[in-house]
Design an enzyme around this catalytic site. Structure first.
Site, mmCIF file in Angstrom:
data_model
loop_
_atom_site.group_PDB
_atom_site.id
_atom_site.type_symbol
_atom_site.label_atom_id
_atom_site.label_comp_id
_atom_site.label_asym_id
_atom_site.label_seq_id
_atom_site.Cartn_x
_atom_site.Cartn_y
_atom_site.Cartn_z
ATOM 1 N N THR A 1 0.840 -1.205 0.000
ATOM 2 C CA THR A 1 0.000 0.000 0.000
ATOM 3 C C THR A 1 0.872 1.250 0.000
ATOM 4 O O THR A 1 0.630 2.194 -0.770
ATOM 5 C CB THR A 1 -0.913 0.005 1.259
ATOM 6 O OG1 THR A 1 -1.710 -1.179 1.233
ATOM 7 C CG2 THR A 1 -1.794 1.228 1.313
ATOM 8 N N SER B 1 5.019 -6.573 -2.092
ATOM 9 C CA SER B 1 4.777 -6.727 -0.659
ATOM 10 C C SER B 1 5.238 -8.117 -0.229
ATOM 11 O O SER B 1 4.869 -9.112 -0.853
ATOM 12 C CB SER B 1 3.277 -6.558 -0.400
ATOM 13 O OG SER B 1 3.006 -6.737 0.967
ATOM 14 N N HIS C 1 4.530 -10.096 2.288
ATOM 15 C CA HIS C 1 3.655 -11.132 2.871
ATOM 16 C C HIS C 1 2.864 -11.907 1.821
ATOM 17 O O HIS C 1 2.166 -12.862 2.142
ATOM 18 C CB HIS C 1 2.740 -10.542 3.958
ATOM 19 C CG HIS C 1 1.599 -9.697 3.497
ATOM 20 N ND1 HIS C 1 0.323 -10.176 3.425
ATOM 21 C CD2 HIS C 1 1.533 -8.403 3.105
ATOM 22 C CE1 HIS C 1 -0.490 -9.211 3.013
ATOM 23 N NE2 HIS C 1 0.223 -8.124 2.813
ATOM 24 N N THR D 1 14.085 4.612 10.675
ATOM 25 C CA THR D 1 15.054 3.529 10.904
ATOM 26 C C THR D 1 14.510 2.264 10.252
ATOM 27 O O THR D 1 13.351 1.910 10.432
ATOM 28 C CB THR D 1 15.263 3.324 12.424
ATOM 29 O OG1 THR D 1 15.742 4.557 12.956
ATOM 30 C CG2 THR D 1 16.265 2.210 12.702
ATOM 31 N N CYS E 1 -12.796 -9.859 -0.039
ATOM 32 C CA CYS E 1 -11.351 -9.953 0.151
ATOM 33 C C CYS E 1 -10.970 -8.892 1.163
ATOM 34 O O CYS E 1 -9.998 -8.989 1.861
ATOM 35 C CB CYS E 1 -10.586 -9.811 -1.159
ATOM 36 S SG CYS E 1 -10.354 -8.168 -1.682
HETATM 37 N N1 PLP Z 1 -2.027 -4.317 -4.160
HETATM 38 C C1 PLP Z 1 -2.593 -5.526 -4.358
HETATM 39 C C2 PLP Z 1 -2.899 -5.976 -5.750
HETATM 40 C C3 PLP Z 1 -2.895 -6.352 -3.268
HETATM 41 O O1 PLP Z 1 -3.471 -7.544 -3.472
HETATM 42 C C4 PLP Z 1 -2.587 -5.890 -1.961
HETATM 43 C C5 PLP Z 1 -2.944 -6.699 -0.771
HETATM 44 O O2 PLP Z 1 -3.915 -7.446 -0.779
HETATM 45 C C6 PLP Z 1 -1.970 -4.627 -1.819
HETATM 46 C C7 PLP Z 1 -1.702 -3.871 -2.931
HETATM 47 C C8 PLP Z 1 -1.603 -4.084 -0.478
HETATM 48 O O3 PLP Z 1 -0.437 -4.687 0.034
HETATM 49 P P1 PLP Z 1 -0.113 -4.570 1.611
HETATM 50 O O4 PLP Z 1 -0.992 -5.556 2.290
HETATM 51 O O5 PLP Z 1 1.343 -4.925 1.741
HETATM 52 O O6 PLP Z 1 -0.368 -3.167 1.994
#
Ligand code: PLP
Length: 384
Positions: free
Chosen positions: A72, A192, A194, A230, A320
């Protein structure tokens, strides 16, 4: 009861090799990477290694990678970082109508491109939407709800020819499909950790060499002044390890997931009347299935909850984000599904630790649950 996790588009379990890499940074390796002494230098080295590993995953150079706190944040950084260099009337930004909220909620002065019924953004549509003051085009590499893959090389080429920069939110794609920044005409890419068996709360932004954006977070000048704070050393080491594993295993893993995915799609289509695949049959992420169930509005949510009682975690296409549970999915609506169908989809997303045996169990349970449920849901909606 055996627990099965089929919701890898929401998040992925940490790979034990990633955990092992991170642990020393919660113990003996505690330094601040900005410190010049041995403790700081150990931490600095871990960051350098992480940056190299991330860069290698998509054929970029380490100095093109900035660590952020999430996908994000990476998305926000590009949109705000480009837009803030222009007066609003001089900065037209184009995106698609089925991006993640990390894009859609950041800028309200966007032009939204329609997508096809199969969930694809077409280059000709982008070409027609470009204006002389279009500064940035942002199109996701893979959609989070339907899993469709976008023609990124072609779209980026059109944007570049039109004088605009091109960003791709590749949060769902990185580590799952090959991305070669040395040949793709892409200027910015968000990822990202995770989503690729790495830790939560760490992301990265690729910024092509020579491009400048305004920082969102100001302070001590870390990350070449683009993202002060940091550094989260443990998480960066974890992201780096996750990237290294993905680079080594992606190709074999993708074939394995495609095989499991196709078994699920083909079995469900053969055994469950009125079930249909949402999104393109082949232009989709290796482990991603989005299913619709014609005619029964409440069926998807009932199925998700019943599967959960059997220990199987999947999500509905509309929920979702649990904040919008029960609402028709704007992503499915953008693909032209009517509100009833846009409420009634299931998302099944497979990952590294899923086995054939888990798929067997799912394929045994789902048709049975649908069979048990159909008379009930028909009754509920007939009387509603
Ligand atoms: N963009 C997409 C296409 C995603 O699927 C997600 C998370 O579901 C994000 C951005 C956001 O990532 P984060 O959870 O690291 O903020």
């Amino acid at each position: 009861m055996e627990q099965i996790y089929f919701d890898h588009s929401a998040t992925t379990p940490l790979d034990p090799r990633v955990v092992e890499t991170m642990l020393p940074f919660y113990g003996t390796n505690f330094g601040n990477p900005s410190s010049l002494h041995w403790a700081g230098q150990q931490a600095r080295q871990a960051i350098d290694t992480g940056r190299r590993q991330v860069a290698e995953l998509f054929h970029a150079s380490p100095d093109e990678i900035i660590f952020t706190a999430s996908g994000t944040e990476s998305d926000n950084m590009v949109l705000m970082g480009v837009a803030s260099q222009y007066r609003p009337q001089d900065c037209h930004i184009i995106t698609s109508s089925f991006e993640h909220p990390a894009i859609l909620e950041t800028c309200k002065y966007l032009s939204y491109l329609p997508v096809t019924t199969e969930g694809i953004v077409e280059a000709s549509v982008l070409q027609a939407a470009l204006r002389p003051n279009t500064r940035l085009v942002s199109i996701m590499a893979a959609n989070n709800v339907v899993g469709t893959l976008q023609p990124i090389a072609e779209l980026a080429g059109v944007a570049r020819a039109g004088g605009a920069l091109f960003h791709t939110d590749a949060v769902q794609a990185v580590g799952k499909i090959p991305l070669h920044m040395d040949v793709l005409p892409v200027d910015f890419l968000s990822l990202s950790a995770h989503k690729l068996h790495g830790p939560k709360g760490i992301g990265a932004l690729y910024i092509r060499k020579g491009l400048k954006i305004e920082p969102l977070v100001h302070g001590g000048g870390q990350e070449r002044g683009l993202r002060s704070a940091t550094e989260n050393v443990a998480a960066i080491a974890g992201l780096g390890k996750a990237a290294e594993i993905a680079a080594q295993e992606m190709s074999a893993e993708a074939s394995r997931l495609v095989r499991l995915r196709d078994r699920i799609i083909e079995t469900i289509q053969a055994e469950i009347p009125n079930a249909y695949l949402v999104g393109h049959r082949y232009k989709r992420l290796p482990g991603h299935i989005c299913l619709g169930f014609a005619g029964q509005e409440g069926e998807a949510i009932h199925l998700m909850l019943s599967l959960n009682e059997e220990g199987i975690a999947i999500s509905t296409g509309s929920a979702c984000s649990s904040h919008s549970a029960g609402q028709p999915s704007y992503i499915l609506m953008a693909m032209g599904l009517d509100p009833i169908r846009a409420r009634g989809s299931l998302r099944i997303t497979l990952g590294r630790f899923n086995s054939d045996a888990e798929v067997d169990r799912f394929l045994e349970i789902l048709p049975r649950l649908v069979g048990e449920m159909r008379p009930v849901t028909s009754r509920i909606f007939a009387t509603a």
